[in-house]
Design an enzyme around this catalytic site. Sequence first.
Site, PDB file in Angstrom:
ATOM      1  N   ARG A 161       0.349  -1.003   0.135  1.00 35.73           N
ATOM      2  CA  ARG A 161      -0.436   0.286   0.099  1.00 35.73           C
ATOM      3  C   ARG A 161       0.942   0.989   0.142  1.00 35.73           C
ATOM      4  NH1 ARG A 161      -1.813  -3.434   4.262  1.00 35.73           N
ATOM      5  NH2 ARG A 161      -4.252  -4.542   3.307  1.00 35.73           N
ATOM      6  N   LYS A 185      -2.077  -2.364   7.698  1.00 37.23           N
ATOM      7  CA  LYS A 185      -3.429  -1.943   8.585  1.00 37.23           C
ATOM      8  C   LYS A 185      -3.841  -2.807   9.818  1.00 37.23           C
ATOM      9  CE  LYS A 185      -6.332  -0.884   4.703  1.00 37.23           C
ATOM     10  NZ  LYS A 185      -7.500  -0.660   3.728  1.00 37.23           N
ATOM     11  N   HIS A 262      -1.980   2.839  -6.300  1.00 34.52           N
ATOM     12  CA  HIS A 262      -2.996   2.363  -6.273  1.00 34.52           C
ATOM     13  C   HIS A 262      -2.639   0.777  -7.713  1.00 34.52           C
ATOM     14  CE1 HIS A 262      -5.523   0.078  -3.751  1.00 34.52           C
ATOM     15  NE2 HIS A 262      -6.302   0.144  -4.402  1.00 34.52           N
ATOM     16  N   ARG A 265      -0.562  -1.880  -7.317  1.00 30.75           N
ATOM     17  CA  ARG A 265      -0.863  -2.464  -6.267  1.00 30.75           C
ATOM     18  C   ARG A 265      -1.439  -3.143  -6.689  1.00 30.75           C
ATOM     19  NH1 ARG A 265      -1.507  -3.929  -1.253  1.00 30.75           N
ATOM     20  NH2 ARG A 265      -3.221  -4.457  -0.500  1.00 30.75           N
ATOM     21  N   HIS A 288      -4.362  -8.821   2.725  1.00 32.65           N
ATOM     22  CA  HIS A 288      -5.832  -8.355   2.973  1.00 32.65           C
ATOM     23  C   HIS A 288      -6.028  -9.590   3.873  1.00 32.65           C
ATOM     24  CE1 HIS A 288      -6.399  -7.730  -1.576  1.00 32.65           C
ATOM     25  NE2 HIS A 288      -5.982  -5.892  -0.766  1.00 32.65           N
ATOM     26  N   TYR A 297      -9.560 -10.048  -8.343  1.00 34.16           N
ATOM     27  CA  TYR A 297      -8.412 -10.217  -8.718  1.00 34.16           C
ATOM     28  C   TYR A 297      -9.129 -11.735  -9.777  1.00 34.16           C
ATOM     29  CZ  TYR A 297      -5.834  -6.636  -6.777  1.00 34.16           C
ATOM     30  OH  TYR A 297      -5.429  -5.782  -6.425  1.00 34.16           O
TER      31      TYR A 297
END
Length: 318
Positions: A161, A185, A262, A265, A288, A297
């Site tokens: 990120r 995160k 992004h 990414r 994730h 994806y």
Amino acid sequence: MPIKPSDTKLTGLFLDMLAAEQGAGPNTLDAYRRDLTDFSEFLGRVGHSFADAETQVLRDYLADLDTRGFKSTSVARRLSAMRHLYRFLLNERIRADDPAAILSGPKRGRGLPKVLSIADVDRMLRRAKELSEAEDASPSKRLRALRLYCLLEVLYATGLRVSELVALPRSAAKRDARMIVVRGKGNKERLVPLNEASRQAMADYLAATEAAKADKKNSVAASKWLFPSFGESGHLTRQHFARDLKELAVAAGLQARLVSPHVLRHAFASHLLHNGADLRIVQTLLGHTDISTTQIYTHVVEERLKSLVRDLHPLAEK
């Protein structure tokens, strides 16, 4: 009759909970604050507050967003913020009900992420490399070019990120490091492998910053960040990198609107899957928590499977 707490106070309590219990980062907290501030301003105009708004008032707010031209994705995000807020108020017994529980969001198809082709990424990498090796560039300009090339190589090699990338510590560029520890995160850490190109780009950039120490005016050379700046954060901002990336895209003959951190990414993930990587591995690399996030994806996987059947199945039409 008890005094109802203000929207500002409730927003503060809610954000404190997100930070303390869910490990929400500054960007997430800022997004919630913006969304709830807009919601509160609407409630104030119609004579309500978080503490007394009923379901119909919430529906009126969603309709107002639609009238103001908000996209379905933005409306869905505002609805999510409202749901989280009212669940919190219910759990804290600030409200006895949850007016957002029965609301339904706008129907939306999940769009496919913008993805650069492998050739497009190669063009950007080549152009960034050329700029970093320009013999007529001043020392400061060459250092900025080396920084951009390093950022690009590391981003495409790892799929970080942008907030994770710009906040990498200087220690991430240790000599012969095959992996880097990334804090993502929720303050969760994960190991991400580096390829040879990204390791070399970091080594070259770090050597240039070490050389800059000879200039006593260059205090960023002693920074703890790999990509330092003089701003409040101490490291390069996401916005600054995004601007530099768009300028590089134009220099490489690409449209600036198609390129962002992004998007790169997304390119990292899509190119891995196209070349046979397992979806679970890509999920881990991207950081994730839920596989459903990575499943955006799957169109890449589906296309690859179709190609395999078409090319390898003994009964496929030739």
